[in-house]
Design a protein around this motif. Structure first.
Motif, PDB file in Angstrom:
ATOM      1  N   ARG A 110       1.028  -1.311  -0.174  1.00  0.00           N
ATOM      2  CA  ARG A 110       0.041  -0.433  -0.171  1.00  0.00           C
ATOM      3  C   ARG A 110       0.899   1.679  -0.459  1.00  0.00           C
ATOM      4  O   ARG A 110       0.519   2.372  -0.735  1.00  0.00           O
ATOM      5  CB  ARG A 110      -0.772   0.036   1.676  1.00  0.00           C
ATOM      6  CG  ARG A 110      -1.579  -1.499   1.281  1.00  0.00           C
ATOM      7  CD  ARG A 110      -2.560  -0.842   2.424  1.00  0.00           C
ATOM      8  NE  ARG A 110      -1.150  -1.010   3.647  1.00  0.00           N
ATOM      9  CZ  ARG A 110      -0.995  -1.971   4.049  1.00  0.00           C
ATOM     10  NH1 ARG A 110      -0.617  -2.958   3.653  1.00  0.00           N
ATOM     11  NH2 ARG A 110       0.185  -1.708   5.296  1.00  0.00           N
ATOM     12  N   TRP A 111       2.261   1.527   0.726  1.00  0.00           N
ATOM     13  CA  TRP A 111       3.271   2.119   0.504  1.00  0.00           C
ATOM     14  C   TRP A 111       3.928   2.184  -1.254  1.00  0.00           C
ATOM     15  O   TRP A 111       4.309   3.011  -0.320  1.00  0.00           O
ATOM     16  CB  TRP A 111       3.750   2.329   2.012  1.00  0.00           C
ATOM     17  CG  TRP A 111       3.305   2.688   2.847  1.00  0.00           C
ATOM     18  CD1 TRP A 111       2.593   2.078   3.832  1.00  0.00           C
ATOM     19  CD2 TRP A 111       3.123   3.381   3.586  1.00  0.00           C
ATOM     20  NE1 TRP A 111       1.774   2.604   4.630  1.00  0.00           N
ATOM     21  CE2 TRP A 111       1.677   4.078   4.999  1.00  0.00           C
ATOM     22  CE3 TRP A 111       2.948   4.903   2.910  1.00  0.00           C
ATOM     23  CZ2 TRP A 111       0.786   4.898   5.085  1.00  0.00           C
ATOM     24  CZ3 TRP A 111       2.658   6.785   3.649  1.00  0.00           C
ATOM     25  CH2 TRP A 111       1.634   5.721   4.549  1.00  0.00           C
ATOM     26  N   SER A 157       3.430   1.358   9.751  1.00  0.00           N
ATOM     27  CA  SER A 157       2.395   0.997   8.898  1.00  0.00           C
ATOM     28  C   SER A 157       1.328   0.076   9.695  1.00  0.00           C
ATOM     29  O   SER A 157       1.906  -1.163  10.185  1.00  0.00           O
ATOM     30  CB  SER A 157       2.129   0.827   6.798  1.00  0.00           C
ATOM     31  OG  SER A 157       0.490   0.861   7.319  1.00  0.00           O
ATOM     32  N   THR A 307      -3.156   3.225   5.570  1.00  0.00           N
ATOM     33  CA  THR A 307      -2.854   3.933   4.818  1.00  0.00           C
ATOM     34  C   THR A 307      -4.785   3.735   4.554  1.00  0.00           C
ATOM     35  O   THR A 307      -5.311   2.839   5.195  1.00  0.00           O
ATOM     36  CB  THR A 307      -2.763   3.337   3.483  1.00  0.00           C
ATOM     37  OG1 THR A 307      -3.130   1.886   3.613  1.00  0.00           O
ATOM     38  CG2 THR A 307      -1.395   3.830   3.586  1.00  0.00           C
ATOM     39  N   GLY A 346      -2.625   9.456   9.859  1.00  0.00           N
ATOM     40  CA  GLY A 346      -3.655   8.026   8.758  1.00  0.00           C
ATOM     41  C   GLY A 346      -4.533   7.529   8.591  1.00  0.00           C
ATOM     42  O   GLY A 346      -5.831   8.619  10.141  1.00  0.00           O
ATOM     43  N   SER A 350     -10.141   7.685   3.427  1.00  0.00           N
ATOM     44  CA  SER A 350     -10.266   8.327   2.582  1.00  0.00           C
ATOM     45  C   SER A 350     -10.391  10.286   1.920  1.00  0.00           C
ATOM     46  O   SER A 350      -9.413  10.848   2.430  1.00  0.00           O
ATOM     47  CB  SER A 350      -9.639   7.406   0.748  1.00  0.00           C
ATOM     48  OG  SER A 350     -10.936   7.893   0.605  1.00  0.00           O
ATOM     49  N   LEU A 371      -0.629   9.341  -0.262  1.00  0.00           N
ATOM     50  CA  LEU A 371       0.377   9.272   0.171  1.00  0.00           C
ATOM     51  C   LEU A 371       0.644  10.414   1.725  1.00  0.00           C
ATOM     52  O   LEU A 371       1.410  10.416   2.482  1.00  0.00           O
ATOM     53  CB  LEU A 371       0.624   7.545   0.503  1.00  0.00           C
ATOM     54  CG  LEU A 371       0.700   6.603  -0.678  1.00  0.00           C
ATOM     55  CD1 LEU A 371       1.570   5.565  -1.158  1.00  0.00           C
ATOM     56  CD2 LEU A 371       0.227   5.902   0.642  1.00  0.00           C
ATOM     57  N   VAL A 374      -1.240  11.949   3.880  1.00  0.00           N
ATOM     58  CA  VAL A 374      -1.354  10.947   4.348  1.00  0.00           C
ATOM     59  C   VAL A 374      -0.108  11.526   5.230  1.00  0.00           C
ATOM     60  O   VAL A 374      -1.104  12.085   6.675  1.00  0.00           O
ATOM     61  CB  VAL A 374      -1.682   9.570   4.437  1.00  0.00           C
ATOM     62  CG1 VAL A 374      -1.327   8.835   5.974  1.00  0.00           C
ATOM     63  CG2 VAL A 374      -2.853   9.454   4.276  1.00  0.00           C
TER      64      VAL A 374
END
Length: 382
Positions: A110-111, A157, A307, A346, A350, A371, A374
């Protein structure tokens, strides 16, 4: 006497008529067995050779070492397929890293697109891997400690499956750094999984997978499946690993991602998850606090971050037990941060973080733009 001497051989044969054929049958069975073993060895050897040659950054230690050296030297690397052994590559890169970054980010794919833009004016490294779990956080911390590369700020994360039970893990990847995980667990004084649960058996079964070999052959030549050093940050056909550790997808791949297709993935995944549950192993939540305590003693500022999901996915799972589970993970993360003195930021929503549907590759993989949004929203991080 002549009659007795001539009858003895006849009595022996008539008493056991198969005796003369048994050695021949045994020899035939051995030959068949040897033939079977030989054919099997040839087939699996050929499959293994194809997978090894077409996936050098998953199986070839020398190639992984060479890529890590290029990255450590400040160069970028172009690769055909981003589905590689990221854990081993990170380990080899850290061991060759000349300077310790100010900020290191660790999480799952995700990162993957988070670049140095998230931490301007600071040395930044993205140490993401594929399909991360709590064990990976422990292993990476151990690698940073033993290589002398603990940064000033370590961003960790916490995803919705971070605290999942071992039997729900994808065995193919996390076990590749199990020695570092076990060593660091001992240093922290927390229980580790047994040796039998930590052996990377799946890596070898994947190496001998006929399906994987067929897909490798369909992708193109061995040369096309390899890598090359580059100074570029984008490429029409190749994906780029930057010296900052981030992944930049090829232009060809990005062109396949339409807003309609991405939203379809988000809604289909949400439909699957609406009837699912997340199983949180409570002990791991406490162990995260123990790990943060260790890092604080080393002078490291820890940041726990999540995220966000594609807005269509996040909306579609609301009102379900799965949504409640996700919120529980979020609440646990904030609770651990408050108790341990870590920064936290985070989240899974979204829209609350300034990300839109245009920022997404699928239901939970966001672009560098999102990202960056965030991380820049975390008080005290910049």
């Amino acid at each position: 006497m002549s009659m007795q001497s001539s009858s003895a051989p006849l009595n022996l044969l008539s008493g056991d008529p198969t005796a003369a054929t048994q050695p021949a049958r045994r020899r035939s069975a051995w030959r068949l067995g040897a033939l079977f073993v030989g054919v099997a060895a040839l087939v699996f050897g050929s499959i293994g050779t194809v997978n090894y040659r077409y996936n050098p950054l998953t199986y070839d230690g020398d190639q992984q070492q060479a890529v890590a050296a290029t990255l450590a030297g400040g160069g970028n690397v172009a690769i055909a397929d981003p589905n590689i052994d990221w854990r081993t590559l990170r380990s080899k890169h850290l061991s060759q890293m000349k300077e310790t970054p100010d900020v290191i980010l660790f999480g799952g794919s995700r990162w993957q697109e988070a670049s140095a833009a998230v931490a301007p004016n600071k040395r930044f490294y993205n140490a993401f891997v594929t399909n991360d779990f709590f064990e990976d956080i422990v292993a990476l911390t151990g690698q940073l400690y033993t290589t002398g590369h603990l940064p000033k700020t370590l961003i960790l994360s916490v995803r919705f499956f971070s605290f999942d039970y071992l039997d729900r893990h994808d065995q193919l990847w996390w076990t590749l750094t199990s020695p570092e995980y076990k060593q660091m667990s001992e240093r922290l004084g927390i229980p580790a999984h047994s040796w039998t649960d930590s052996v990377p058996v799946s890596q070898y079964s994947h190496l001998l997978s006929a399906d994987s070999a067929l897909k490798s052959l369909q992708r193109g030549s061995v040369e096309e499946a390899g890598w090359r050093p580059t100074t570029a940050v984008s490429d029409p056909q190749m994906n780029i690993i930057g010296s900052d550790g981030a992944l930049r997808f090829s232009e060809a791949h990005l062109k396949t991602l339409t807003p309609e297709g991405v939203e379809k993935d988000a809604l289909e995944t949400a439909a699957q998850h609406r009837t699912a549950r997340i199983h949180i192993k409570r002990e791991l939540v406490g162990q995260l606090g123990t790990l943060i305590g260790f890092l604080k003693k080393q002078g490291v500022q820890v940041v726990l971050v999540q995220t966000p999901f594609h807005p269509a996915y996040f909306k579609a799972i609301q009102g379900t037990p799965y949504y409640d589970d996700i919120r529980q993970v979020e609440a646990d993360t904030r609770s651990v941060a408050a108790a341990s003195g870590a920064l936290v930021g985070g989240g899974f929503d979204s829209l609350a973080l300034g990300c839109t549907a245009a920022d997404y590759r699928d239901f939970n993989h966001a672009s560098d733009h999102c990202l960056t949004q965030v991380l820049r929203s975390i008080p005290g991080l910049n």
